[in-house]
Design a protein around this motif. Sequence first.
Motif, PDB file in Angstrom:
ATOM      1  N   LYS A 144      45.358  32.324  52.379  1.00 47.38           N
ATOM      2  CA  LYS A 144      45.631  30.992  51.838  1.00 47.38           C
ATOM      3  C   LYS A 144      45.896  31.040  50.321  1.00 47.38           C
ATOM      4  O   LYS A 144      46.762  30.346  49.819  1.00 47.38           O
ATOM      5  N   LEU A 145      45.147  31.892  49.609  1.00 48.06           N
ATOM      6  CA  LEU A 145      45.270  31.960  48.145  1.00 48.06           C
ATOM      7  C   LEU A 145      46.112  33.146  47.678  1.00 48.06           C
ATOM      8  O   LEU A 145      46.271  33.347  46.476  1.00 48.06           O
ATOM      9  N   ASP A 146      46.584  33.940  48.623  1.00 46.56           N
ATOM     10  CA  ASP A 146      47.389  35.121  48.306  1.00 46.56           C
ATOM     11  C   ASP A 146      46.626  36.097  47.409  1.00 46.56           C
ATOM     12  O   ASP A 146      47.104  36.525  46.360  1.00 46.56           O
ATOM     13  N   ILE A 147      45.394  36.414  47.842  1.00 50.43           N
ATOM     14  CA  ILE A 147      44.552  37.377  47.143  1.00 50.43           C
ATOM     15  C   ILE A 147      43.945  38.316  48.184  1.00 50.43           C
ATOM     16  O   ILE A 147      43.854  37.974  49.359  1.00 50.43           O
ATOM     17  N   PRO A 148      43.499  39.509  47.757  1.00 51.13           N
ATOM     18  CA  PRO A 148      42.837  40.416  48.704  1.00 51.13           C
ATOM     19  C   PRO A 148      41.490  39.834  49.175  1.00 51.13           C
ATOM     20  O   PRO A 148      40.839  39.091  48.443  1.00 51.13           O
ATOM     21  N   ASP A 149      41.071  40.210  50.384  1.00 50.82           N
ATOM     22  CA  ASP A 149      39.773  39.781  50.924  1.00 50.82           C
ATOM     23  C   ASP A 149      38.649  40.134  49.954  1.00 50.82           C
ATOM     24  O   ASP A 149      37.721  39.347  49.746  1.00 50.82           O
ATOM     25  N   SER A 150      38.720  41.334  49.392  1.00 48.23           N
ATOM     26  CA  SER A 150      37.664  41.801  48.490  1.00 48.23           C
ATOM     27  C   SER A 150      37.563  40.914  47.244  1.00 48.23           C
ATOM     28  O   SER A 150      36.469  40.694  46.723  1.00 48.23           O
ATOM     29  N   THR A 151      38.681  40.394  46.789  1.00 47.02           N
ATOM     30  CA  THR A 151      38.670  39.495  45.635  1.00 47.02           C
ATOM     31  C   THR A 151      37.976  38.194  46.003  1.00 47.02           C
ATOM     32  O   THR A 151      37.194  37.648  45.220  1.00 47.02           O
ATOM     33  N   SER A 152      38.214  37.720  47.205  1.00 47.62           N
ATOM     34  CA  SER A 152      37.534  36.513  47.684  1.00 47.62           C
ATOM     35  C   SER A 152      36.027  36.735  47.695  1.00 47.62           C
ATOM     36  O   SER A 152      35.258  35.891  47.229  1.00 47.62           O
ATOM     37  N   ARG A 153      35.599  37.881  48.201  1.00 46.23           N
ATOM     38  CA  ARG A 153      34.162  38.195  48.250  1.00 46.23           C
ATOM     39  C   ARG A 153      33.569  38.262  46.840  1.00 46.23           C
ATOM     40  O   ARG A 153      32.478  37.751  46.596  1.00 46.23           O
ATOM     41  N   THR A 154      34.288  38.903  45.940  1.00 45.18           N
ATOM     42  CA  THR A 154      33.814  39.037  44.561  1.00 45.18           C
ATOM     43  C   THR A 154      33.648  37.675  43.909  1.00 45.18           C
ATOM     44  O   THR A 154      32.613  37.395  43.285  1.00 45.18           O
ATOM     45  N   TYR A 155      34.646  36.814  44.042  1.00 45.45           N
ATOM     46  CA  TYR A 155      34.559  35.495  43.424  1.00 45.45           C
ATOM     47  C   TYR A 155      33.485  34.623  44.071  1.00 45.45           C
ATOM     48  O   TYR A 155      32.850  33.824  43.392  1.00 45.45           O
ATOM     49  N   LEU A 156      33.266  34.797  45.366  1.00 43.41           N
ATOM     50  CA  LEU A 156      32.193  34.051  46.020  1.00 43.41           C
ATOM     51  C   LEU A 156      30.842  34.494  45.464  1.00 43.41           C
ATOM     52  O   LEU A 156      29.986  33.658  45.161  1.00 43.41           O
ATOM     53  N   THR A 157      30.654  35.796  45.317  1.00 44.48           N
ATOM     54  CA  THR A 157      29.407  36.315  44.749  1.00 44.48           C
ATOM     55  C   THR A 157      29.203  35.785  43.336  1.00 44.48           C
ATOM     56  O   THR A 157      28.114  35.333  42.979  1.00 44.48           O
ATOM     57  N   ARG A 158      30.250  35.806  42.543  1.00 46.18           N
ATOM     58  CA  ARG A 158      30.156  35.293  41.171  1.00 46.18           C
ATOM     59  C   ARG A 158      29.862  33.798  41.155  1.00 46.18           C
ATOM     60  O   ARG A 158      29.102  33.322  40.320  1.00 46.18           O
ATOM     61  N   ALA A 159      30.473  33.064  42.078  1.00 48.88           N
ATOM     62  CA  ALA A 159      30.227  31.618  42.150  1.00 48.88           C
ATOM     63  C   ALA A 159      28.764  31.347  42.463  1.00 48.88           C
ATOM     64  O   ALA A 159      28.130  30.487  41.836  1.00 48.88           O
ATOM     65  N   LYS A 160      28.220  32.077  43.412  1.00 58.20           N
ATOM     66  CA  LYS A 160      26.813  31.884  43.773  1.00 58.20           C
ATOM     67  C   LYS A 160      25.891  32.242  42.608  1.00 58.20           C
ATOM     68  O   LYS A 160      24.905  31.543  42.348  1.00 58.20           O
ATOM     69  N   GLN A 161      26.210  33.331  41.907  1.00 59.98           N
ATOM     70  CA  GLN A 161      25.405  33.717  40.751  1.00 59.98           C
ATOM     71  C   GLN A 161      25.475  32.650  39.656  1.00 59.98           C
ATOM     72  O   GLN A 161      24.466  32.296  39.049  1.00 59.98           O
ATOM     73  N   LYS A 162      26.660  32.143  39.428  1.00 59.14           N
ATOM     74  CA  LYS A 162      26.846  31.107  38.405  1.00 59.14           C
ATOM     75  C   LYS A 162      26.101  29.830  38.806  1.00 59.14           C
ATOM     76  O   LYS A 162      25.477  29.185  37.956  1.00 59.14           O
ATOM     77  N   LEU A 163      26.154  29.473  40.083  1.00 61.77           N
ATOM     78  CA  LEU A 163      25.426  28.285  40.549  1.00 61.77           C
ATOM     79  C   LEU A 163      23.925  28.458  40.357  1.00 61.77           C
ATOM     80  O   LEU A 163      23.231  27.514  39.948  1.00 61.77           O
ATOM     81  N   ARG A 164      23.422  29.654  40.638  1.00 59.57           N
ATOM     82  CA  ARG A 164      21.984  29.914  40.412  1.00 59.57           C
ATOM     83  C   ARG A 164      21.647  29.745  38.940  1.00 59.57           C
ATOM     84  O   ARG A 164      20.623  29.150  38.594  1.00 59.57           O
ATOM     85  N   LYS A 165      22.506  30.270  38.079  1.00 58.31           N
ATOM     86  CA  LYS A 165      22.281  30.171  36.629  1.00 58.31           C
ATOM     87  C   LYS A 165      22.321  28.704  36.188  1.00 58.31           C
ATOM     88  O   LYS A 165      21.453  28.244  35.447  1.00 58.31           O
ATOM     89  N   LEU A 166      23.324  27.971  36.637  1.00 59.42           N
ATOM     90  CA  LEU A 166      23.440  26.556  36.276  1.00 59.42           C
ATOM     91  C   LEU A 166      22.250  25.762  36.791  1.00 59.42           C
ATOM     92  O   LEU A 166      21.723  24.891  36.097  1.00 59.42           O
ATOM     93  N   TYR A 167      21.818  26.078  38.001  1.00 54.29           N
ATOM     94  CA  TYR A 167      20.657  25.407  38.578  1.00 54.29           C
ATOM     95  C   TYR A 167      19.414  25.695  37.736  1.00 54.29           C
ATOM     96  O   TYR A 167      18.642  24.787  37.418  1.00 54.29           O
TER      97      TYR A 167
END
Length: 178
Positions: A144-167
């Motif tokens: 859908k975003l024209d990116i590798p699967d691994s990039t999707s996983r990396t950004y999801l991990t970063r998003a979760k880490q950032k959400l934990r930090k913001l929380y």
Amino acid sequence: MSGSEKSKAFLYKKYYGYIMAIVIRYMKHEMESEEIANECFVKVFNKISSFSIHEDSEILEKTFRSWMGKIAVNTAIDALRVRKQMLMLDDLNGSDTLHYAVDNGSKLEYQDILLLIQQLPEIQRTIFNLYEIEGYSHEEIGKKLDIPDSTSRTYLTRAKQKLRKLYAQQFNLINIQS
């Protein structure tokens, strides 16, 4: 007002909140979300003849909502793509990858969670929404975003880490003020 126009008005009033709830998870600004939601309804009205109507009214309601939801997700992603702000570079540095514990006993309201998600960089917010909320796989997100699967996983991990930090920051801020 013709019958067709009355039907469109009925659908708009009935499902506007639902569509807006989907779109606002992807966009940062409410005004922008409203524009995208309205664009979704234009697409729904233009494509409604392609929707398969089920005889059971309960199933019909669920499939129609799901169909409209997919249109909303795709329209929001298309809008992000058009704006060309889905740069693969985001503002992460080494300190953002630290792990933060989240207190599961806290009672975050929907609006609180939405505000935290909206603070994520756009690519992270999009992937988080697609994976965690919409239920897409990393393979589907990649296509859908024209990116590798691994990039999707990396950004999801970063998003979760950032959400934990913001929380954690929000939680500490609340404790300091009380």
